[in-house]
Motif scaffolding. Structure first.
Motif, mmCIF file in Angstrom:
data_model
loop_
_atom_site.group_PDB
_atom_site.id
_atom_site.type_symbol
_atom_site.label_atom_id
_atom_site.label_comp_id
_atom_site.label_asym_id
_atom_site.label_seq_id
_atom_site.Cartn_x
_atom_site.Cartn_y
_atom_site.Cartn_z
ATOM 1 N N ARG A 195 -38.469 38.305 13.815
ATOM 2 C CA ARG A 195 -37.183 37.754 14.249
ATOM 3 C C ARG A 195 -37.286 37.504 15.755
ATOM 4 O O ARG A 195 -37.685 38.378 16.522
ATOM 5 C CB ARG A 195 -36.053 38.733 13.976
ATOM 6 C CG ARG A 195 -34.689 38.196 14.448
ATOM 7 C CD ARG A 195 -33.537 39.118 14.142
ATOM 8 N NE ARG A 195 -33.377 39.280 12.705
ATOM 9 C CZ ARG A 195 -33.551 40.423 12.030
ATOM 10 N NH1 ARG A 195 -33.877 41.504 12.663
ATOM 11 N NH2 ARG A 195 -33.394 40.473 10.734
ATOM 12 N N VAL A 196 -36.919 36.299 16.153
ATOM 13 C CA VAL A 196 -36.945 35.914 17.564
ATOM 14 C C VAL A 196 -35.826 36.654 18.296
ATOM 15 O O VAL A 196 -34.690 36.673 17.829
ATOM 16 C CB VAL A 196 -36.774 34.376 17.706
ATOM 17 C CG1 VAL A 196 -36.728 33.972 19.164
ATOM 18 C CG2 VAL A 196 -37.881 33.647 16.967
ATOM 19 N N ASP A 228 -43.439 27.865 21.178
ATOM 20 C CA ASP A 228 -44.697 28.196 20.519
ATOM 21 C C ASP A 228 -45.832 27.450 21.201
ATOM 22 O O ASP A 228 -45.801 26.222 21.317
ATOM 23 C CB ASP A 228 -44.613 27.808 19.034
ATOM 24 C CG ASP A 228 -45.791 28.309 18.232
ATOM 25 O OD1 ASP A 228 -46.943 28.043 18.627
ATOM 26 O OD2 ASP A 228 -45.559 28.946 17.188
ATOM 27 N N TYR A 275 -38.068 28.233 19.790
ATOM 28 C CA TYR A 275 -37.394 29.151 18.883
ATOM 29 C C TYR A 275 -36.266 29.842 19.636
ATOM 30 O O TYR A 275 -36.400 30.160 20.810
ATOM 31 C CB TYR A 275 -38.368 30.206 18.342
ATOM 32 C CG TYR A 275 -39.413 29.611 17.423
ATOM 33 C CD1 TYR A 275 -39.096 29.255 16.121
ATOM 34 C CD2 TYR A 275 -40.712 29.395 17.868
ATOM 35 C CE1 TYR A 275 -40.049 28.711 15.281
ATOM 36 C CE2 TYR A 275 -41.673 28.855 17.038
ATOM 37 C CZ TYR A 275 -41.330 28.507 15.747
ATOM 38 O OH TYR A 275 -42.270 27.956 14.918
ATOM 39 N N THR A 276 -35.166 30.062 18.929
ATOM 40 C CA THR A 276 -34.000 30.693 19.542
ATOM 41 C C THR A 276 -33.741 32.059 18.903
ATOM 42 O O THR A 276 -34.143 32.308 17.760
ATOM 43 C CB THR A 276 -32.744 29.811 19.369
ATOM 44 O OG1 THR A 276 -32.540 29.575 17.977
ATOM 45 C CG2 THR A 276 -32.891 28.490 20.086
ATOM 46 N N PRO A 277 -33.068 32.956 19.608
ATOM 47 C CA PRO A 277 -32.797 34.294 19.081
ATOM 48 C C PRO A 277 -32.099 34.243 17.721
ATOM 49 O O PRO A 277 -31.210 33.428 17.492
ATOM 50 C CB PRO A 277 -31.892 34.918 20.140
ATOM 51 C CG PRO A 277 -32.269 34.216 21.412
ATOM 52 C CD PRO A 277 -32.578 32.803 20.984
ATOM 53 N N GLU A 287 -33.629 33.544 14.850
ATOM 54 C CA GLU A 287 -34.461 32.843 13.871
ATOM 55 C C GLU A 287 -35.504 33.804 13.315
ATOM 56 O O GLU A 287 -36.022 34.658 14.029
ATOM 57 C CB GLU A 287 -35.204 31.663 14.508
ATOM 58 C CG GLU A 287 -34.346 30.449 14.764
ATOM 59 C CD GLU A 287 -35.186 29.284 15.270
ATOM 60 O OE1 GLU A 287 -35.926 28.692 14.453
ATOM 61 O OE2 GLU A 287 -35.097 28.993 16.471
ATOM 62 N N MET A 347 -46.329 38.793 20.817
ATOM 63 C CA MET A 347 -44.907 38.450 20.944
ATOM 64 C C MET A 347 -44.055 39.697 21.120
ATOM 65 O O MET A 347 -43.081 39.683 21.880
ATOM 66 C CB MET A 347 -44.450 37.651 19.716
ATOM 67 C CG MET A 347 -44.932 36.213 19.731
ATOM 68 S SD MET A 347 -44.162 35.277 18.408
ATOM 69 C CE MET A 347 -45.580 34.865 17.446
ATOM 70 N N LEU A 364 -40.537 38.862 22.900
ATOM 71 C CA LEU A 364 -40.094 37.569 22.404
ATOM 72 C C LEU A 364 -39.607 37.669 20.957
ATOM 73 O O LEU A 364 -38.764 36.890 20.519
ATOM 74 C CB LEU A 364 -41.240 36.542 22.479
ATOM 75 C CG LEU A 364 -41.789 36.266 23.874
ATOM 76 C CD1 LEU A 364 -43.000 35.337 23.779
ATOM 77 C CD2 LEU A 364 -40.719 35.664 24.758
ATOM 78 N N ALA A 365 -40.177 38.620 20.229
ATOM 79 C CA ALA A 365 -39.833 38.759 18.806
ATOM 80 C C ALA A 365 -40.073 40.195 18.365
ATOM 81 O O ALA A 365 -40.751 40.968 19.046
ATOM 82 C CB ALA A 365 -40.678 37.805 17.976
#
Length: 116
Positions: free
Chosen positions: A4-5, A11, A18-20, A22, A35, A40-41
Motif C-alpha cells: 500500500r502506497v 515508479d 502512485y498516490t497514498p 493505492e 520502498m 514510500l509503501a
C-alpha cells in the motif's frame, strides 16, 4: 506481494505516479524492502478467508415401540411398507403417520424394523 502506497512517488521503471492508499503488486522482495525503507509503501497483509470444517450432521434418534431408531432407518422402513416418507420430514410428522396405523400396518412396520 501487495503493498500500500503511503507517500506519493514515481515508479522508476514505468514512470507512473502512485498516490497514498493505492495498493499495487510488486514481485521483487528487494524492491519492496527499498520502498519500505524510504517510507514510500508498506506491505499489505493478505488475509485468507477462514475455512470452516463442515458441520457434522447429528443423527436424529426417534423413540418408537420402546426402542430408539435413527431417523433414516425409520424412513426407510416406512418406505419399504409403502408409506410415503422422506428424510426431511419432521420427527413429529413421522410419528404421526405411525400413530395412524392399524394393527396390520403396525405389524408390517415392526417386521421392517426387525422387532418381534
Amino acid at each position: 506481494m501487495k503493498i500500500r502506497v503511503i507517500s506519493v512517488f514515481r515508479d522508476k521503471f514505468t514512470g507512473k505516479y502512485y498516490t497514498p492508499g493505492e495498493v499495487i503488486e510488486v514481485s521483487e522482495e528487494s524492491r519492496v524492502m527499498d520502498m519500505e525503507s524510504r517510507r514510500l509503501a508498506e506491505r499489505v497483509e493478505v488475509k485468507t478467508p477462514e475455512v470452516k470444517a463442515p458441520e457434522e450432521k447429528k443423527e436424529v434418534k426417534i423413540s418408537l415401540f420402546e426402542k430408539e431408531f435413527d431417523k433414516k432407518v425409520l424412513v426407510d422402513a416406512l418406505k419399504s411398507i409403502g408409506v410415503q416418507a422422506s428424510g426431511n420430514m419432521k420427527e413429529e410428522t413421522l410419528l404421526g403417520k405411525v400413530a395412524e396405523f392399524d394393527e396390520e400396518s403396525t405389524a408390517k412396520l415392526k417386521e421392517a424394523l426387525g422387532i418381534e
